[in-house]
Motif scaffolding. Structure first.
Motif, PDB file in Angstrom:
ATOM      1  N   ILE A 194     -76.591 -15.188 -48.436  1.00  0.00           N
ATOM      2  CA  ILE A 194     -76.649 -13.760 -48.090  1.00  0.00           C
ATOM      3  C   ILE A 194     -75.243 -13.197 -47.927  1.00  0.00           C
ATOM      4  O   ILE A 194     -74.940 -12.108 -48.407  1.00  0.00           O
ATOM      5  N   ASN A 195     -74.376 -13.936 -47.263  1.00  0.00           N
ATOM      6  CA  ASN A 195     -73.025 -13.402 -47.049  1.00  0.00           C
ATOM      7  C   ASN A 195     -72.199 -13.399 -48.333  1.00  0.00           C
ATOM      8  O   ASN A 195     -71.372 -12.514 -48.532  1.00  0.00           O
ATOM      9  N   ILE A 196     -72.408 -14.359 -49.198  1.00  0.00           N
ATOM     10  CA  ILE A 196     -71.724 -14.334 -50.502  1.00  0.00           C
ATOM     11  C   ILE A 196     -72.150 -13.079 -51.267  1.00  0.00           C
ATOM     12  O   ILE A 196     -71.310 -12.363 -51.814  1.00  0.00           O
ATOM     13  N   VAL A 197     -73.441 -12.789 -51.272  1.00  0.00           N
ATOM     14  CA  VAL A 197     -73.951 -11.599 -51.961  1.00  0.00           C
ATOM     15  C   VAL A 197     -73.410 -10.340 -51.304  1.00  0.00           C
ATOM     16  O   VAL A 197     -72.930  -9.413 -51.981  1.00  0.00           O
ATOM     17  N   TYR A 198     -73.443 -10.283 -49.980  1.00  0.00           N
ATOM     18  CA  TYR A 198     -72.951  -9.097 -49.257  1.00  0.00           C
ATOM     19  C   TYR A 198     -71.488  -8.811 -49.569  1.00  0.00           C
ATOM     20  O   TYR A 198     -71.121  -7.678 -49.906  1.00  0.00           O
ATOM     21  N   VAL A 199     -70.644  -9.804 -49.452  1.00  0.00           N
ATOM     22  CA  VAL A 199     -69.213  -9.579 -49.656  1.00  0.00           C
ATOM     23  C   VAL A 199     -68.912  -9.277 -51.126  1.00  0.00           C
ATOM     24  O   VAL A 199     -68.024  -8.478 -51.434  1.00  0.00           O
ATOM     25  N   SER A 200     -69.656  -9.862 -52.038  1.00  0.00           N
ATOM     26  CA  SER A 200     -69.484  -9.529 -53.453  1.00  0.00           C
ATOM     27  C   SER A 200     -69.814  -8.063 -53.698  1.00  0.00           C
ATOM     28  O   SER A 200     -69.079  -7.353 -54.385  1.00  0.00           O
ATOM     29  N   PHE A 201     -70.922  -7.595 -53.107  1.00  0.00           N
ATOM     30  CA  PHE A 201     -71.275  -6.171 -53.198  1.00  0.00           C
ATOM     31  C   PHE A 201     -70.184  -5.310 -52.571  1.00  0.00           C
ATOM     32  O   PHE A 201     -69.800  -4.272 -53.111  1.00  0.00           O
ATOM     33  N   SER A 202     -69.685  -5.724 -51.417  1.00  0.00           N
ATOM     34  CA  SER A 202     -68.649  -4.974 -50.719  1.00  0.00           C
ATOM     35  C   SER A 202     -67.376  -4.857 -51.566  1.00  0.00           C
ATOM     36  O   SER A 202     -66.776  -3.780 -51.669  1.00  0.00           O
ATOM     37  N   THR A 203     -66.987  -5.974 -52.165  1.00  0.00           N
ATOM     38  CA  THR A 203     -65.797  -5.977 -53.023  1.00  0.00           C
ATOM     39  C   THR A 203     -66.000  -5.044 -54.217  1.00  0.00           C
ATOM     40  O   THR A 203     -65.126  -4.244 -54.545  1.00  0.00           O
ATOM     41  N   MET A 204     -67.168  -5.137 -54.836  1.00  0.00           N
ATOM     42  CA  MET A 204     -67.456  -4.284 -56.001  1.00  0.00           C
ATOM     43  C   MET A 204     -67.494  -2.809 -55.601  1.00  0.00           C
ATOM     44  O   MET A 204     -66.983  -1.955 -56.311  1.00  0.00           O
ATOM     45  N   ARG A 205     -68.095  -2.495 -54.452  1.00  0.00           N
ATOM     46  CA  ARG A 205     -68.142  -1.109 -53.997  1.00  0.00           C
ATOM     47  C   ARG A 205     -66.738  -0.553 -53.797  1.00  0.00           C
ATOM     48  O   ARG A 205     -66.430   0.555 -54.209  1.00  0.00           O
ATOM     49  N   GLY A 224     -69.463 -18.073 -46.117  1.00  0.00           N
ATOM     50  CA  GLY A 224     -70.032 -17.172 -47.113  1.00  0.00           C
ATOM     51  C   GLY A 224     -69.157 -15.959 -47.343  1.00  0.00           C
ATOM     52  O   GLY A 224     -69.027 -15.468 -48.467  1.00  0.00           O
ATOM     53  N   TYR A 225     -68.524 -15.475 -46.288  1.00  0.00           N
ATOM     54  CA  TYR A 225     -67.619 -14.334 -46.405  1.00  0.00           C
ATOM     55  C   TYR A 225     -66.445 -14.680 -47.318  1.00  0.00           C
ATOM     56  O   TYR A 225     -66.126 -13.944 -48.250  1.00  0.00           O
ATOM     57  N   GLY A 226     -65.823 -15.810 -47.067  1.00  0.00           N
ATOM     58  CA  GLY A 226     -64.678 -16.233 -47.885  1.00  0.00           C
ATOM     59  C   GLY A 226     -65.058 -16.461 -49.338  1.00  0.00           C
ATOM     60  O   GLY A 226     -64.357 -16.014 -50.255  1.00  0.00           O
ATOM     61  N   ILE A 227     -66.164 -17.134 -49.559  1.00  0.00           N
ATOM     62  CA  ILE A 227     -66.623 -17.384 -50.929  1.00  0.00           C
ATOM     63  C   ILE A 227     -66.985 -16.057 -51.598  1.00  0.00           C
ATOM     64  O   ILE A 227     -66.706 -15.843 -52.781  1.00  0.00           O
ATOM     65  N   GLY A 228     -67.594 -15.145 -50.829  1.00  0.00           N
ATOM     66  CA  GLY A 228     -67.965 -13.832 -51.366  1.00  0.00           C
ATOM     67  C   GLY A 228     -66.772 -13.035 -51.859  1.00  0.00           C
ATOM     68  O   GLY A 228     -66.847 -12.340 -52.872  1.00  0.00           O
ATOM     69  N   VAL A 229     -65.647 -13.121 -51.146  1.00  0.00           N
ATOM     70  CA  VAL A 229     -64.421 -12.449 -51.600  1.00  0.00           C
ATOM     71  C   VAL A 229     -64.013 -12.988 -52.962  1.00  0.00           C
ATOM     72  O   VAL A 229     -63.689 -12.221 -53.887  1.00  0.00           O
ATOM     73  N   MET A 230     -64.039 -14.303 -53.100  1.00  0.00           N
ATOM     74  CA  MET A 230     -63.643 -14.906 -54.382  1.00  0.00           C
ATOM     75  C   MET A 230     -64.625 -14.530 -55.499  1.00  0.00           C
ATOM     76  O   MET A 230     -64.209 -14.215 -56.609  1.00  0.00           O
ATOM     77  N   VAL A 231     -65.922 -14.551 -55.207  1.00  0.00           N
ATOM     78  CA  VAL A 231     -66.927 -14.195 -56.211  1.00  0.00           C
ATOM     79  C   VAL A 231     -66.779 -12.729 -56.616  1.00  0.00           C
ATOM     80  O   VAL A 231     -66.819 -12.391 -57.805  1.00  0.00           O
ATOM     81  N   GLY A 232     -66.584 -11.850 -55.642  1.00  0.00           N
ATOM     82  CA  GLY A 232     -66.396 -10.427 -55.939  1.00  0.00           C
ATOM     83  C   GLY A 232     -65.182 -10.179 -56.816  1.00  0.00           C
ATOM     84  O   GLY A 232     -65.220  -9.371 -57.750  1.00  0.00           O
TER      85      GLY A 232
END
Length: 179
Positions: free
Chosen positions: A15-26, A72-80
């Motif tokens: 969930i946090n990977i998805v959230y931060v990826s969305f946040s980065t894209m936004r 998840g936050y850290g990974i989400g930044v990288m994925v985004g």
């Protein structure tokens, strides 16, 4: 019991990977001027955020959930960032300085479909050809590699222009960049 804890950790992590990826894209869409798309992405971003945060806050006694959230936050930044890199939104200006003044490199680059503005400049070691080339970001590395083929010793700098007015590319850019 352990099975439920592992499932919870995995769910929070995803969930946090998805959230931060969305946040980065936004954020990137906002900076690039895609207002409506950024607003649309933010709807999903907040839904996922609230879901993930509520899972962690409802289980604060479980340290592994907090760790999964942070990881998840850290990974989400990288994925985004990787997603944005693949989308390659916008344009870049590539500045090239070469000592090959007489070789008409600008026309060879134009032959590949790029718009080139060039002029003769003077550096520490004599005359240099300066070229300024605007290209979509997705073509940036193709252009840079082509310039390196033409002159392996060329000095190359690329940057994102903030605004456009006039010139060869403006009509095409305006169509591509409508917010």
């Amino acid at each position: 019991m352990l099975h439920n804890a592992v499932v919870m950790v995995i769910i929070i992590l995803v969930i946090n990977i998805v959230y931060v990826s969305f946040s980065t894209m936004r954020m990137i869409l906002t900076l690039k001027g895609f207002r409506y798309l950024a607003a649309f992405v933010s709807i999903f971003e907040i839904l996922v955020y609230v879901l993930g945060l509520s899972m962690v806050l409802n289980n604060l006694d479980q340290i592994q959930n907090l760790i999964a959230y942070a990881l998840g936050y850290g990974i989400g930044v990288m994925v985004g960032m990787k997603i944005e890199e693949k989308l390659a939104l916008g344009y870049v200006t590539v500045n090239v300085i070469t000592s090959r003044v007489k070789e008409n490199l600008a026309d060879r680059i134009r032959g590949k479909g790029y718009g080139v503005t060039h002029w003769v400049a003077h550096g520490k070691e004599g005359e240099r050809m300066m070229m300024e080339i605007l290209t979509p970001r997705k073509n940036e590395w193709n252009l840079i590699n082509y310039v390196k083929e033409l002159d392996p010793y060329a000095f190359i700098v690329s940057h994102e222009p903030k605004a456009f007015h006039g010139g060869f590319w403006v009509k095409a850019i305006r169509k591509d960049m409508r917010p």
